[in-house]
Design an enzyme around this catalytic site. Structure first.
Site, PDB file in Angstrom:
ATOM      1  N   MET A   1       0.803  -1.210   0.000  1.00  0.00           N
ATOM      2  CA  MET A   1       0.000   0.000   0.000  1.00  0.00           C
ATOM      3  C   MET A   1       0.831   1.254   0.000  1.00  0.00           C
ATOM      4  O   MET A   1       0.349   2.274  -0.451  1.00  0.00           O
ATOM      5  CB  MET A   1      -0.919  -0.012   1.218  1.00  0.00           C
ATOM      6  CG  MET A   1      -0.967   1.243   2.053  1.00  0.00           C
ATOM      7  SD  MET A   1       0.330   1.258   3.320  1.00  0.00           S
ATOM      8  CE  MET A   1      -0.106  -0.093   4.329  1.00  0.00           C
ATOM      9  N   PRO A   2       2.049   1.199   0.456  1.00  0.00           N
ATOM     10  CA  PRO A   2       2.730   2.492   0.343  1.00  0.00           C
ATOM     11  C   PRO A   2       2.824   2.886  -1.126  1.00  0.00           C
ATOM     12  O   PRO A   2       3.062   2.044  -1.987  1.00  0.00           O
ATOM     13  CB  PRO A   2       4.129   2.219   0.904  1.00  0.00           C
ATOM     14  CG  PRO A   2       4.022   0.950   1.669  1.00  0.00           C
ATOM     15  CD  PRO A   2       2.943   0.162   0.980  1.00  0.00           C
TER      16      PRO A   2
END
Lengths: 129, 129, 129
Positions: A1-2
């Site tokens: 998700m980063p």
């Protein structure tokens, strides 16, 4: 998700830039428990006049090799984990591609878990599926 | 007010990129009640080595046509509206320019209403004028 | 600590772009009490089809000279200081490089003080050192 945005001066080789991406991804895996294969990294290369930095802010000596790393992540990490991330990124980038740790600038932008869709129009982190 | 950043691989036609911008704008209008004509969209095209993505994170199959959309918006939307935005963007981009919904990555960055100035040095959303 | 991203149409001279950077830095110093030498500014120049803006949203007349400024800062400023920043940036950019104040778009993204590392892998704003 980063979601990682890397900004640096133009002129580094693809291998050099890939080593930076690899190091950041590995540090996120180790310190932020980011899942395997969760890797989304954008690199922007700048001409000198579009990349302005402080050469000695906070007593840190920076060079044209400075890399500015902005990471958008979910807001679930403690201060201790953030410190661990910063240290690990700097350490790994010093190993490969051999950067000076002074030239590693990192900023985190935190968002809610519901603020991500990784495809198919679904907010995967808050859906039942 | 949304400020949209779109990152994708280099090589798509102007019409293709415009269709992406148009679809995002329309989805923001329909699901986030963004005012008419409130459209600020930046596109960054990347060479392959500056665009690194996970080809199968969360079981979603991504291709080089992946588009990473980061939208900065005021922090006034519910989870339901965010889900509606994600679904609508993916659906509209599938219609035109004909993207695979798996290739639509969206992230929201939320800010306070007072954090915007649309010109003239005024914080329009918190000013009396 | 502010990290500034400036997006504009391609074609402005280095001196013009430098004046924009200088004005933003000076406004941040004056209104946000940013320390001396705390200057990190990235500029992205876009072709016309990668820079889409609303020509009259909120009744403000924008031109191709529009500059979109996104500033990531620590979340320590009041609304009054934000208003002062917006006004000061617009005023300074009107003086030099001589921009129309209508063409100055500003957005703030706020983060925690612990979210910054200015080098050496340390979170300088929350460390004892």
């Amino acid at each position: 998700m980063p979601l990682v945005r890397i900004d640096l001066r133009r002129g580094k080789s693809p291998a050099y830039r890939k080593a930076i991406c690899d190091g950041i991804y590995r540090a996120l895996r180790e310190t932020f428990s980011v899942p395997e294969d969760d890797r989304f990294i954008l690199v922007n290369e700048h001409d000198a006049d579009n990349f302005s930095y402080a050469p000695s802010y906070l007593g840190i000596s920076r060079t044209n090799d400075l890399v500015i790393i902005q990471v958008t992540v979910s807001d679930t990490r403690t201060v201790a984990r953030k410190k661990a991330l910063f240290a690990r990124v700097a350490s790994l980038l010093a190993q490969n591609p051999g950067m000076r740790e002074e030239d590693v600038f990192i900023n985190l932008v935190e968002v809610k878990k519901e603020n991500w869709s990784f495809g198919n129009g679904i907010a995967q982190y808050v859906e039942a599926n």
